[in-house]
Structure formats: C-alpha cells, structure tokens
Motif scaffolding. Structure first.
Motif, PDB file in Angstrom:
ATOM      1  N   VAL A 126      35.920   8.971  29.419  1.00  0.00           N
ATOM      2  CA  VAL A 126      35.138  10.082  28.842  1.00  0.00           C
ATOM      3  C   VAL A 126      33.814   9.464  28.423  1.00  0.00           C
ATOM      4  O   VAL A 126      33.719   8.339  27.847  1.00  0.00           O
ATOM      5  CB  VAL A 126      36.073  10.663  27.600  1.00  0.00           C
ATOM      6  CG1 VAL A 126      34.967  11.545  27.008  1.00  0.00           C
ATOM      7  CG2 VAL A 126      37.203  10.986  27.980  1.00  0.00           C
ATOM      8  N   GLU A 127      32.646  10.151  28.389  1.00  0.00           N
ATOM      9  CA  GLU A 127      31.388   9.758  28.298  1.00  0.00           C
ATOM     10  C   GLU A 127      31.186   9.654  26.819  1.00  0.00           C
ATOM     11  O   GLU A 127      31.752  10.767  25.895  1.00  0.00           O
ATOM     12  CB  GLU A 127      30.125  10.608  28.936  1.00  0.00           C
ATOM     13  CG  GLU A 127      28.996  10.146  28.365  1.00  0.00           C
ATOM     14  CD  GLU A 127      27.638  10.913  29.263  1.00  0.00           C
ATOM     15  OE1 GLU A 127      26.648  10.378  29.232  1.00  0.00           O
ATOM     16  OE2 GLU A 127      28.035  11.978  29.636  1.00  0.00           O
ATOM     17  N   LYS A 128      30.733   8.674  26.332  1.00  0.00           N
ATOM     18  CA  LYS A 128      30.410   8.760  24.655  1.00  0.00           C
ATOM     19  C   LYS A 128      29.128   9.549  24.559  1.00  0.00           C
ATOM     20  O   LYS A 128      28.135   9.316  24.939  1.00  0.00           O
ATOM     21  CB  LYS A 128      29.789   7.305  24.411  1.00  0.00           C
ATOM     22  CG  LYS A 128      31.157   6.569  23.929  1.00  0.00           C
ATOM     23  CD  LYS A 128      30.995   5.086  23.321  1.00  0.00           C
ATOM     24  CE  LYS A 128      32.077   4.319  23.140  1.00  0.00           C
ATOM     25  NZ  LYS A 128      31.274   2.959  22.497  1.00  0.00           N
ATOM     26  N   ALA A 129      29.350  10.816  23.679  1.00  0.00           N
ATOM     27  CA  ALA A 129      28.393  11.663  23.367  1.00  0.00           C
ATOM     28  C   ALA A 129      28.319  12.101  22.049  1.00  0.00           C
ATOM     29  O   ALA A 129      28.344  13.449  21.751  1.00  0.00           O
ATOM     30  CB  ALA A 129      28.371  12.892  24.527  1.00  0.00           C
ATOM     31  N   ASN A 130      29.002  11.128  21.022  1.00  0.00           N
ATOM     32  CA  ASN A 130      29.128  11.634  19.682  1.00  0.00           C
ATOM     33  C   ASN A 130      29.811  12.778  19.698  1.00  0.00           C
ATOM     34  O   ASN A 130      29.507  13.818  18.749  1.00  0.00           O
ATOM     35  CB  ASN A 130      27.521  11.808  19.088  1.00  0.00           C
ATOM     36  CG  ASN A 130      26.825  10.697  18.962  1.00  0.00           C
ATOM     37  OD1 ASN A 130      27.415   9.614  18.850  1.00  0.00           O
ATOM     38  ND2 ASN A 130      25.442  10.742  19.182  1.00  0.00           N
ATOM     39  N   GLN A 131      31.014  12.828  20.190  1.00  0.00           N
ATOM     40  CA  GLN A 131      32.109  13.869  19.928  1.00  0.00           C
ATOM     41  C   GLN A 131      33.405  13.425  19.633  1.00  0.00           C
ATOM     42  O   GLN A 131      33.562  12.098  19.809  1.00  0.00           O
ATOM     43  CB  GLN A 131      32.133  14.857  21.458  1.00  0.00           C
ATOM     44  CG  GLN A 131      32.940  14.161  22.498  1.00  0.00           C
ATOM     45  CD  GLN A 131      32.263  13.101  23.269  1.00  0.00           C
ATOM     46  OE1 GLN A 131      31.240  12.635  22.908  1.00  0.00           O
ATOM     47  NE2 GLN A 131      32.778  12.699  24.538  1.00  0.00           N
ATOM     48  N   MET A 147      37.504  13.238  20.277  1.00  0.00           N
ATOM     49  CA  MET A 147      38.229  13.495  21.311  1.00  0.00           C
ATOM     50  C   MET A 147      39.757  13.430  20.950  1.00  0.00           C
ATOM     51  O   MET A 147      40.248  12.463  20.251  1.00  0.00           O
ATOM     52  CB  MET A 147      38.058  12.651  22.582  1.00  0.00           C
ATOM     53  CG  MET A 147      38.886  12.711  23.786  1.00  0.00           C
ATOM     54  SD  MET A 147      38.333  11.425  25.109  1.00  0.00           S
ATOM     55  CE  MET A 147      39.053  10.220  24.350  1.00  0.00           C
ATOM     56  N   ILE A 148      40.610  14.534  21.364  1.00  0.00           N
ATOM     57  CA  ILE A 148      42.185  14.262  21.028  1.00  0.00           C
ATOM     58  C   ILE A 148      42.767  14.463  22.433  1.00  0.00           C
ATOM     59  O   ILE A 148      42.659  15.464  23.478  1.00  0.00           O
ATOM     60  CB  ILE A 148      42.582  15.475  20.288  1.00  0.00           C
ATOM     61  CG1 ILE A 148      41.832  15.299  18.868  1.00  0.00           C
ATOM     62  CG2 ILE A 148      43.971  15.446  19.959  1.00  0.00           C
ATOM     63  CD1 ILE A 148      42.083  16.434  17.818  1.00  0.00           C
ATOM     64  N   VAL A 149      43.802  13.302  22.676  1.00  0.00           N
ATOM     65  CA  VAL A 149      44.567  13.511  23.962  1.00  0.00           C
ATOM     66  C   VAL A 149      46.031  13.686  23.705  1.00  0.00           C
ATOM     67  O   VAL A 149      46.495  12.819  22.769  1.00  0.00           O
ATOM     68  CB  VAL A 149      44.212  12.094  24.780  1.00  0.00           C
ATOM     69  CG1 VAL A 149      45.254  12.220  25.977  1.00  0.00           C
ATOM     70  CG2 VAL A 149      42.916  12.060  25.236  1.00  0.00           C
ATOM     71  N   ALA A 150      46.735  14.740  24.066  1.00  0.00           N
ATOM     72  CA  ALA A 150      48.245  14.651  23.799  1.00  0.00           C
ATOM     73  C   ALA A 150      48.758  14.999  25.067  1.00  0.00           C
ATOM     74  O   ALA A 150      48.209  15.406  26.092  1.00  0.00           O
ATOM     75  CB  ALA A 150      48.176  16.047  22.938  1.00  0.00           C
ATOM     76  N   SER A 151      50.233  14.683  25.283  1.00  0.00           N
ATOM     77  CA  SER A 151      50.934  14.781  26.041  1.00  0.00           C
ATOM     78  C   SER A 151      52.492  15.233  25.825  1.00  0.00           C
ATOM     79  O   SER A 151      52.681  14.914  24.790  1.00  0.00           O
ATOM     80  CB  SER A 151      50.934  13.704  27.400  1.00  0.00           C
ATOM     81  OG  SER A 151      51.599  12.581  26.561  1.00  0.00           O
ATOM     82  N   ARG A 152      53.116  15.937  26.677  1.00  0.00           N
ATOM     83  CA  ARG A 152      54.501  16.463  26.336  1.00  0.00           C
ATOM     84  C   ARG A 152      55.432  16.102  27.600  1.00  0.00           C
ATOM     85  O   ARG A 152      54.856  16.180  28.598  1.00  0.00           O
ATOM     86  CB  ARG A 152      54.494  17.881  25.956  1.00  0.00           C
ATOM     87  CG  ARG A 152      53.991  18.271  24.879  1.00  0.00           C
ATOM     88  CD  ARG A 152      54.224  19.678  24.636  1.00  0.00           C
ATOM     89  NE  ARG A 152      54.473  19.992  23.182  1.00  0.00           N
ATOM     90  CZ  ARG A 152      54.724  21.225  22.644  1.00  0.00           C
ATOM     91  NH1 ARG A 152      54.956  22.388  23.386  1.00  0.00           N
ATOM     92  NH2 ARG A 152      54.885  21.303  21.283  1.00  0.00           N
ATOM     93  N   CYS A 153      56.601  15.779  27.169  1.00  0.00           N
ATOM     94  CA  CYS A 153      57.624  15.674  28.342  1.00  0.00           C
ATOM     95  C   CYS A 153      59.025  15.498  27.820  1.00  0.00           C
ATOM     96  O   CYS A 153      59.161  15.168  26.507  1.00  0.00           O
ATOM     97  CB  CYS A 153      57.313  14.473  29.277  1.00  0.00           C
ATOM     98  SG  CYS A 153      57.346  12.786  28.615  1.00  0.00           S
ATOM     99  N   ILE A 169      34.443   5.685  27.147  1.00  0.00           N
ATOM    100  CA  ILE A 169      35.757   5.048  26.640  1.00  0.00           C
ATOM    101  C   ILE A 169      37.012   5.388  27.665  1.00  0.00           C
ATOM    102  O   ILE A 169      36.802   6.697  28.360  1.00  0.00           O
ATOM    103  CB  ILE A 169      36.240   6.020  25.559  1.00  0.00           C
ATOM    104  CG1 ILE A 169      35.231   5.548  24.338  1.00  0.00           C
ATOM    105  CG2 ILE A 169      37.578   5.448  25.028  1.00  0.00           C
ATOM    106  CD1 ILE A 169      35.631   6.361  22.927  1.00  0.00           C
ATOM    107  N   ALA A 170      37.532   4.568  28.102  1.00  0.00           N
ATOM    108  CA  ALA A 170      38.740   4.756  28.991  1.00  0.00           C
ATOM    109  C   ALA A 170      39.928   4.477  28.493  1.00  0.00           C
ATOM    110  O   ALA A 170      40.277   3.665  27.849  1.00  0.00           O
ATOM    111  CB  ALA A 170      38.289   3.641  30.220  1.00  0.00           C
ATOM    112  N   LEU A 171      41.023   5.467  28.603  1.00  0.00           N
ATOM    113  CA  LEU A 171      42.281   5.347  28.108  1.00  0.00           C
ATOM    114  C   LEU A 171      43.437   5.385  29.269  1.00  0.00           C
ATOM    115  O   LEU A 171      42.922   5.994  30.167  1.00  0.00           O
ATOM    116  CB  LEU A 171      42.670   6.494  27.534  1.00  0.00           C
ATOM    117  CG  LEU A 171      41.703   6.716  26.307  1.00  0.00           C
ATOM    118  CD1 LEU A 171      41.824   8.111  25.290  1.00  0.00           C
ATOM    119  CD2 LEU A 171      42.079   5.525  24.996  1.00  0.00           C
TER     120      LEU A 171
END
Length: 150
Positions: free
Chosen positions: A106-111, A113-119, A139-141
């Motif tokens: 994801v590009e850094k642009a002063n925002q 970010m929330i990343v979620a997953s379910r299983c 940022i790379a996750l």
C-alpha cells in the motif's frame, strides 16, 4: 469410393482421453501424492512461528528495501513475493500442513489502513504470522497461515 461419396471413419473415442498401450490414460505433469489417513489429531512437529516469521521478514526486506511504490507493478510484485514466501515455508517441510500466504503493498499517502481476515481455525494446531516492511513510499504486509489437515 462409390458414387462420388467419400468414406468417413467414425471416431468412437469422442470425449475420451487418449490411452497408451497399457490401456490407461497418460498422466500430465507430476501426480500429486496423497498422504494416507492416519487418524492422528496432532501433528508430529508443530509449526514454529519464529521460523515462519523470520523467513517472511527476510524475503520482504530483501525484495523491497530499495524499492519505490509503483501502482502498476505492485500486483505482480505481491504475487512474486507471496510465491517466494510460500516456497520458503514449504522447504521447512512440516508434515500435514497447508499454507496460505497473502502479501499487500500500500502506498503511503497519509491515510489510515485496517486489514482484517476471517477463517475457520483450530487454535491448538493452526498458526499464523505476519511480517512488515516499511519504506518512504509504501508499506508491505505479509500474512502466512499454516493450517493442519489430516
């Protein structure tokens, strides 16, 4: 040829796979081996989170430390990094585990970010780790999930 009509042979093998001399269809590529059911509910060796974390972090850092964000090439970069992490994790050779690897850039642009997953998850046998690489432009996750199966 009688009466100007051409003789046509009927193809009786329509819809059937070609067979070799032994009467069996040839296999394409490498056959996937299946483990026999052992009725074991526990893995012989449980996945060590630290090893997965170290592999994922090392690959992210090596691939991305000098990179800058490019929206056009990021999907291909994510795919190649996730494939490399998956291959590195498989080399650890844990018996009866399947892996899911997800990489997000994801590009850094002063925002925010929330990343979620379910299983569906078995907390006793399954595990997951994440790795992060941050540069000036992105940022790379990476998320690596190891799921036990029998």
């Amino acid at each position: 040829m009688e009466g100007g009509k051409k003789r046509q042979d009927k193809d009786t093998s329509k819809g059937k796979k070609p067979q070799d001399a032994s009467g069996t269809a040839p296999t394409e590529g490498k056959a996937k081996s299946k483990s026999r059911n052992t009725y074991r509910l526990e893995p012989r060796t449980k996945v060590q989170d630290g090893l997965l974390q170290d592999k994922a972090q090392a690959i992210l850092t090596n691939k991305l430390q000098e990179a800058t964000y490019d929206g056009a090439s990021s999907p291909f970069l994510c795919a190649s990094i996730s494939e490399e992490i998956l291959n590195a994790v498989k080399e650890l050779d844990y018996d009866r585990y399947k892996y899911v690897v997800s990489v997000l850039i994801v590009e850094k642009a002063n925002q925010a970010m929330i990343v979620a997953s379910r299983c569906l998850w078995d907390a006793q046998r399954d595990t997951w780790v994440s790795a992060k690489c941050e540069t000036d432009t992105f940022i790379a996750l990476a998320l690596v999930m190891a799921c036990y199966y029998d």
